[in-house]
Enzyme design. Structure first.
Site, PDB file in Angstrom:
ATOM      1  CG  ASN A 425       4.009  -1.288 -10.199  1.00 17.12           C
ATOM      2  OD1 ASN A 425       4.120  -0.293 -10.889  1.00 17.12           O
ATOM      3  ND2 ASN A 425       2.880  -2.006 -10.166  1.00 17.12           N
ATOM      4  CD  GLU A 426       0.179   0.642 -10.147  1.00 16.06           C
ATOM      5  OE1 GLU A 426      -0.535  -0.361  -9.964  1.00 16.06           O
ATOM      6  OE2 GLU A 426       0.083   1.375 -11.150  1.00 16.06           O
ATOM      7  CB  ILE A 427       3.097  -1.620  -2.505  1.00 16.39           C
ATOM      8  CG1 ILE A 427       3.462  -2.849  -3.341  1.00 16.39           C
ATOM      9  CG2 ILE A 427       2.634  -2.065  -1.119  1.00 16.39           C
ATOM     10  CD1 ILE A 427       4.584  -3.693  -2.753  1.00 16.39           C
ATOM     11  CB  SER A 471       6.946   3.711  -9.241  1.00 16.07           C
ATOM     12  OG  SER A 471       6.478   4.443 -10.354  1.00 16.07           O
ATOM     13  CG  HIS A 491       1.844   4.662 -11.764  1.00 18.89           C
ATOM     14  ND1 HIS A 491       1.941   3.331 -11.388  1.00 18.89           N
ATOM     15  CD2 HIS A 491       3.120   5.121 -11.806  1.00 18.89           C
ATOM     16  CE1 HIS A 491       3.217   3.008 -11.211  1.00 18.89           C
ATOM     17  NE2 HIS A 491       3.945   4.089 -11.464  1.00 18.89           N
TER      18      HIS A 491
END
Length: 667
Positions: A425-427, A471, A491
């Site tokens: 997630n979001e790295i 993501s 996102h």
């Protein structure tokens, strides 16, 4: 024949350095045991959370004495199987060290036959402080992470639930304990794995079922059967000899009843049984898995807008509607089958057809996935990495992650609901650069984990399910452009974090919206359970303490006053914030998706309900959770932290005509 001795139940807990032992329950954690013993206040009440950070800075021991039977000890092999140890542990059996563990997400197994005795045996598990370990590693090398006042650490060195250290929606509750089942297993031969692959063609489904066994002898075999939901006889079956350690049967279902997602058809499930027998036909072990016959793929093809990103069930593309699923309780051991069922049924009733298991929590319990199978909810499954960098340069860390990934892929791959594996997630959204800096990890070390180790496990053990590295992620163009509207997933936090007006959503034309949201306050009844009367003011110390988004309360009130008159008190402000959230923040996004110039394929919304909590069971927030979308209702809530009354979408669903009691608790 295989034998099991559960070690769940009554244990003892000790704070290392003291002589006092308290009663404990397994599965569980230190916080729950201290709470039951009256040794700490409820960490989720008012501001107690901050008083209890010492628990994560302390070493603990769990101890249990159990009775070993001669029959179990006579088995050729006896192993201790620990399905969940949180996290840094040393295990001792009858004063002999068994070994260590350092990953919350793995199953740890130890050969203990030579250390056991008939009668009483004592197992002690020492849990080292996660915080002291992380502080020590920080002195050696700090790993960049997004850490604000809501977090006590990024946790990048440790394979432990990321949100344990706090998040912008939840408490800082750094746990230790035996959080999943623990048991002794005695066997001569046993099944260690069953893989089921489907091939659909010409109105039939061929199942390739491979069993893997341990301890087998020449002549051992497996009996593999496929059962429908009706009838006393299997639909098809076969006996297959074990060759080495494996046996594969290819079975054909001639009149398959296909599994569909919610809203597109039924969810028939078949049962696959694998029974292991010795050469003398003596029963040894069994494995049972429930499957749905379907194809569920991620379709990415070039089109006039860039590259599509849509899921396809049995050849039919569908619009994904759902939510990001974060841990449904601060303490996983409190989750039950009934609570999972109620949450997932609620998602279905709100016309959801997909849940994204967010990468900042933990790989969910088997019950969660079984219920998604039952109700037709597709699952986007993140691996448990979120908003922090990790030591991809470290060979031991990579090896640890490799085992973690393989175990969880093998555990979950048979579920009909499983739609996608996602690396993190979001790295990629700002934490990766050309080299290591005080803010980024290098692309080389990032790729070592998310382009090599993890996708290798997916390809090896679940080649029919798509893998997506992060993501959000853009598959075309500059990888750093993670919210590219022409391809990949996005996102969208330009409203909440960027202070754009709600109408901004109408300009967003991204291919797949895997996160967006706008926070509201919980309903008054929720806050009454975790506050005193003097706390019930938006600007009180307790209300501000429990708000984990730095812009939270101010942002809610600013937007609220853009649309409504000034509330006439605390309770009205809470209710009105929910109307604001439902009628404007999410509905604008739903309408934007409806009229996008291309086939925008998803809304997986996140609702950050910070500061909400209630004494009693964690609950799902459900009021004002609908958004009109093509005549249907879209629920946009993380199943976490907040209870509100029900007014879902157009309020046509009878289950949403009353107040719900699903508030997730937060400190």
């Amino acid at each position: 024949m295989i034998q099991h001795l559960s070690l769940n139940g009554a244990w003892e807990l000790n704070r290392v350095g003291t002589g006092e032992w308290l009663p404990a329950q397994v599965p569980g954690c230190v916080h729950l045991d201290l709470l039951r013993a009256g040794a700490i206040p409820d960490p989720l009440y008012r501001d107690h959370e901050g008083e209890l950070l010492w628990i994560g800075e302390t070493d603990w021991q769990y101890r249990r004495t159990f009775t070993m039977s001669p029959e179990l000890l006579d088995q050729p092999c006896v192993h201790l199987v620990c399905a969940g140890l949180d996290t840094l542990t040393t295990l001792t059996l009858n004063d002999v060290c068994l070994g260590t563990a350092d990953n919350m997400f793995r199953t740890w197994e130890y050969d203990v036959k030579s250390l056991l005795q008939v009668g009483d045996n004592t197992l002690v598990i020492h849990f080292a402080s996660p915080m002291h370990y992380l502080w020590k590693r920080d002195q050696e090398r700090t790993l960049p992470a997004w850490i604000g006042p809501d977090k006590v650490h990024g946790g990048g060195w440790l394979r432990k639930e990321p949100c344990n250290f706090g998040w912008d929606w939840g408490p800082r509750v750094v746990t230790s304990g035996i959080w999943r089942d623990i048991r002794l297993v005695g066997y001569a031969a046993r099944l260690t794995d069953v893989q089921i692959q489907q091939a659909h063609a010409d109105g039939q489904v061929e199942l390739a079922i491979t069993a893997v066994a341990d301890g087998c002898s020449p002549g051992d075999f497996v009996k593999i059967n496929v059962w429908s939901g009706t009838g006393d006889e299997p639909l098809t079956g076969s006996e297959v000899p074990i060759s080495g350690k494996t046996a594969t049967a290819r079975l054909t279902i001639t009149d398959p009843q296909l599994w569909w997602i919610n809203g597109m058809g039924e969810q028939p499930l078949y049962t696959v049984t694998v029974d292991l027998f010795g050469a003398d036909r003596s029963y040894q072990d069994t494995s049972e898995k429930r499957i749905g016959l379907r194809t569920l793929t991620l379709d990415r093809h070039a089109d006039e807008w860039g590259e599509s990103f849509q899921f396809v069930i049995n050849g039919v593309p569908f619009f994904a509607k759902g939510a990001n699923w974060i841990p449904a309780d601060v303490f996983p051991a409190r989750m039950t089958y009934d609570r999972y069922k109620d949450l997932i049924r609620s998602a279905v009733d709100a016309n959801m057809n997909m849940l994204r298991v967010w990468g900042g929590g933990y790989y969910e319990a088997d019950d969660f996935y079984a219920l998604c199978d039952q109700y037709g909810v597709a699952v986007w499954q993140d691996f448990m990495f979120a908003c922090a960098t990790h030591p991809g340069f470290d060979a031991d860390f990579r090896a640890n992650v490799s085992v973690e990934a393989a175990e969880n892929v093998r555990r979950l791959r048979h579920h009909a609901c499983l739609a996608l594996w996602c690396g993190n997630n979001e790295i990629e959204s700002g934490l990766v650069g050309d080299t290591w800096t005080d803010k980024t990890m290098s692309w080389t070390d990032y790729s070592a984990l998310y382009d090599e180790v993890i996708p290798h496990a997916v390809q090896q053990f679940d080649p029919l399910t798509a893998y997506w590295p992060s993501s959000p992620h853009s598959s075309q163009g500059e990888r750093r452009n993670t919210n590219n509207p022409t391809n990949g997933d996005a996102h969208l936090w330009e409203v909440w974090h960027g202070k754009q007006p709600f109408e901004w959503y109408r300009t967003a034309q991204h291919r797949f919206i895997s996160e967006f949201g706008f926070q509201s306050f919980p309903e008054p009844a929720t806050m009454q359970g975790v506050t005193l009367p003097e706390d019930r003011n938006i600007t009180s110390y307790v209300m501000e303490y429990r708000q984990r988004s730095g812009i939270g309360n101010t942002t809610i009130m600013q937007y609220l006053l853009d649309w409504f008159r000034l509330p006439r008190g605390y309770e009205e402000a809470l209710w009105l914030s929910q109307i604001l959230q439902d009628r404007h923040a999410v509905r604008h996004r739903a309408l934007a998706a409806q009229y996008a110039p291309h086939d925008g394929h998803a809304l997986l919304a996140v609702e950050r309900l910070l500061g909400s909590a209630e004494l009693g069971l964690p609950r799902l927030s459900r009021s004002l959770e609908g958004a009109a979308l093509s005549g249907q209702t879209l629920l946009r809530a993380d199943p976490h932290f907040g209870r509100r009354t029900s007014r879902a979408g157009d309020s046509r669903h009878s289950r949403h005509q009353r107040s719900w009691s699903y508030a997730h608790r937060v400190g």
